[in-house]
Design a protein around this motif. Structure first.
Motif, mmCIF file in Angstrom:
data_model
loop_
_atom_site.group_PDB
_atom_site.id
_atom_site.type_symbol
_atom_site.label_atom_id
_atom_site.label_comp_id
_atom_site.label_asym_id
_atom_site.label_seq_id
_atom_site.Cartn_x
_atom_site.Cartn_y
_atom_site.Cartn_z
ATOM 1 N N LEU A 67 26.302 -51.313 103.850
ATOM 2 C CA LEU A 67 25.657 -50.431 102.872
ATOM 3 C C LEU A 67 24.537 -49.650 103.547
ATOM 4 O O LEU A 67 23.770 -50.210 104.334
ATOM 5 N N VAL A 68 24.474 -48.384 103.254
ATOM 6 C CA VAL A 68 23.404 -47.523 103.797
ATOM 7 C C VAL A 68 22.769 -46.746 102.634
ATOM 8 O O VAL A 68 23.298 -46.742 101.520
ATOM 9 N N GLY A 69 21.678 -46.073 102.927
ATOM 10 C CA GLY A 69 21.014 -45.276 101.899
ATOM 11 C C GLY A 69 21.941 -44.185 101.391
ATOM 12 O O GLY A 69 22.656 -43.552 102.171
ATOM 13 N N PHE B 61 12.234 -46.433 105.900
ATOM 14 C CA PHE B 61 12.417 -47.452 104.866
ATOM 15 C C PHE B 61 11.110 -47.754 104.129
ATOM 16 O O PHE B 61 11.117 -48.073 102.947
ATOM 17 N N ALA B 62 9.986 -47.672 104.831
ATOM 18 C CA ALA B 62 8.697 -47.982 104.194
ATOM 19 C C ALA B 62 8.433 -46.994 103.061
ATOM 20 O O ALA B 62 8.036 -47.371 101.959
ATOM 21 N N GLN B 63 8.683 -45.715 103.347
ATOM 22 C CA GLN B 63 8.472 -44.692 102.318
ATOM 23 C C GLN B 63 9.452 -44.895 101.151
ATOM 24 O O GLN B 63 9.076 -44.773 99.989
ATOM 25 N N MET B 64 10.678 -45.230 101.496
ATOM 26 C CA MET B 64 11.679 -45.469 100.452
ATOM 27 C C MET B 64 11.249 -46.610 99.537
ATOM 28 O O MET B 64 11.322 -46.497 98.307
ATOM 29 N N GLY B 90 19.268 -51.699 115.262
ATOM 30 C CA GLY B 90 18.992 -50.753 114.181
ATOM 31 C C GLY B 90 18.596 -51.499 112.913
ATOM 32 O O GLY B 90 19.176 -52.526 112.577
ATOM 33 N N HIS B 91 17.589 -50.991 112.230
ATOM 34 C CA HIS B 91 17.160 -51.658 111.005
ATOM 35 C C HIS B 91 18.174 -51.405 109.908
ATOM 36 O O HIS B 91 18.770 -50.341 109.822
ATOM 37 N N SER B 92 18.354 -52.395 109.067
ATOM 38 C CA SER B 92 19.339 -52.296 108.007
ATOM 39 C C SER B 92 18.663 -52.004 106.678
ATOM 40 O O SER B 92 17.593 -52.531 106.376
ATOM 41 N N ALA B 96 15.506 -53.884 104.063
ATOM 42 C CA ALA B 96 14.350 -53.132 103.553
ATOM 43 C C ALA B 96 14.220 -53.214 102.031
ATOM 44 O O ALA B 96 13.226 -52.780 101.480
ATOM 45 N N LEU B 97 15.231 -53.778 101.374
ATOM 46 C CA LEU B 97 15.223 -53.773 99.904
ATOM 47 C C LEU B 97 14.955 -55.159 99.337
ATOM 48 O O LEU B 97 15.473 -56.144 99.852
ATOM 49 N N PRO B 98 14.177 -55.227 98.254
ATOM 50 C CA PRO B 98 14.024 -56.513 97.553
ATOM 51 C C PRO B 98 15.260 -56.774 96.696
ATOM 52 O O PRO B 98 15.272 -56.515 95.503
ATOM 53 N N LEU B 99 16.320 -57.250 97.353
ATOM 54 C CA LEU B 99 17.634 -57.325 96.704
ATOM 55 C C LEU B 99 17.654 -58.213 95.465
ATOM 56 O O LEU B 99 18.448 -57.995 94.549
#
Lengths: 71, 312
Positions: A67-69, B61-64, B90-92, B96-99
């Motif tokens: 999954l990506v943005g 990702f931080a801004q997102m 590579g960062h995923s 980065a998301l609080p799933l």
């Protein structure tokens, strides 16, 4: 005993492997065995539960996706 | 959104105002405490926020993450793409998301045929099953007709929708603003129809408001074969908070957007603005707008005027 060599397409790249016979082994080889990764072989989904049984054959076309943005 | 209740109790009001507040009717007080948008039901899902936001195009990702927080969205969209095989550092997005706090809505963006959209939907479901995210039950279906406009292919979308519904998916269909295409998608089993305000990423807002109004009428007005609780979510093209407000004022149940936030000069502040705009539009629609008139109608009384009025 000499291990079989197979040539497969993985995410559009032609790769040759020795000792990679199943989807699970391919994922281990690519360091994707412990991260979420969905697998298609020849445009058919192979669910995670079947990764260790699903045999790869020369010429197989494999897609490994994540999954990506997106919007 | 439920945590943004206005402070209506006298305990929050300074003493001189408290006595005046006490004179307000209890009915008004009760209503004020209800000024929160109710959850939106889409298929088996309950969305706390009617604003659904995408995760694409952010600087990092931080801004997102900050923008997602500011939007207060609890549903976010993601895309399905090839792994980069030899870039393990590579960062995923997933890191980065609080799933655990979000419901992920996977899309089929980039698909130009029903067959490919069904493949991608199944891969998305597989990933969300692996993650244990409730989003594994649904998909945002996009079957595009053309890479230049990114407008949907209505026939391919209907085909893919029917196939995915048969396969157990709850399908949210990206659609054009064509009312009849929307009805066909609903009839093919779509859990929600999501008409484009204008082309994806164009920032042109609601290009054809009458089409959206007719679409909403056909899908939601029981007198015209609709169902009042059938969810219509305006998706795509939204550029400004006023676009969000307008969509809601036209009777949409929610808005889905990405670029309008992600490419704003200050995405975090814009996410906040979009949230407020959605609430404004929601309550504005529910309140029932005044009729349009061609000429002026004074707000202050004519009786008791003592100054010269031209013509009298």
């Amino acid at each position: 005993m000499e291990q079989a060599q197979i040539q497969i397409q993985v995410n559009g790249e032609s790769l040759t492997y020795v000792g990679v016979e199943t989807v699970a082994q391919l994922l281990t080889h690519l360091g994707r065995d412990n991260v979420p990764c969905a697998v298609e072989v020849n445009q058919q989904l192979v669910p995670k539960a079947k990764h260790s049984q699903h045999q790869l054959h020369g010429g197989d076309c494999v897609e490994l996706v994540t999954l990506v943005g997106g919007g | 959104m439920s945590e943004t209740k206005p402070h209506t109790s006298a305990a929050h009001i300074p003493a001189p105002l408290a006595s005046r507040a006490a004179n307000l009717s209890t009915e008004t007080m009760a209503n004020q405490s209800e000024f929160t948008t109710p959850p939106l039901h889409v298929g088996s899902f309950q969305l706390r926020s009617r604003l659904v936001v995408g995760t694409g195009k952010y600087k990092d990702f931080a801004q997102m993450r900050l923008a997602l927080q500011a939007s207060r969205a609890d549903v976010i969209t993601v895309a399905v793409r090839r792994e980069r095989l030899f870039d393990k550092d590579g960062h995923s997005l997933l890191d980065a998301l609080p799933l655990d706090q979000l419901t992920i809505l996977p899309n089929t963006a980039g698909c130009f045929s029903a067959t490919d959209a069904v493949r991608v939907a199944r891969l998305g479901r597989e990933l969300l099953e692996q993650l244990g995210n409730p989003g594994q039950r649904w998909v945002k279906l996009e079957v595009l007709g053309d890479k230049t406009t990114l407008l949907p292919d209505p026939i391919g979308t209907i085909e893919a929708c029917a196939e995915l519904v048969k396969d157990g998916f709850e399908v949210l269909c990206y659609s054009s603003d064509d009312p009849i295409a929307a009805v066909r998608l609903r009839d093919a089993g779509a859990s929600s129809v999501m008409p484009a305000g204008s082309p994806i990423g164009s920032g042109r807002g609601i290009a054809n408001r009458e089409a959206i109004m007719i679409l909403i009428d056909l899908l939601k007005n029981p007198a015209h074969g609709g169902r009042a609780d059938y969810p219509v979510i305006v998706d795509a093209g939204v550029g400004t908070p006023s676009d969000v407000t307008l969509a809601m004022e036209l009777g949409a149940d929610g808005v889905l957007l990405n670029t309008g936030i992600a490419h704003a000069a200050d995405p975090v502040q814009m996410a906040h603005a979009m949230r407020l705009a959605l609430e404004a539009g929601y309550f504005g629609y529910k309140s029932g707008r005044i009729a349009r008139k061609l000429l002026g109608t004074a707000s202050s009384p004519w009786s008791g005027t003592f100054t010269h009025i031209p013509g009298e």
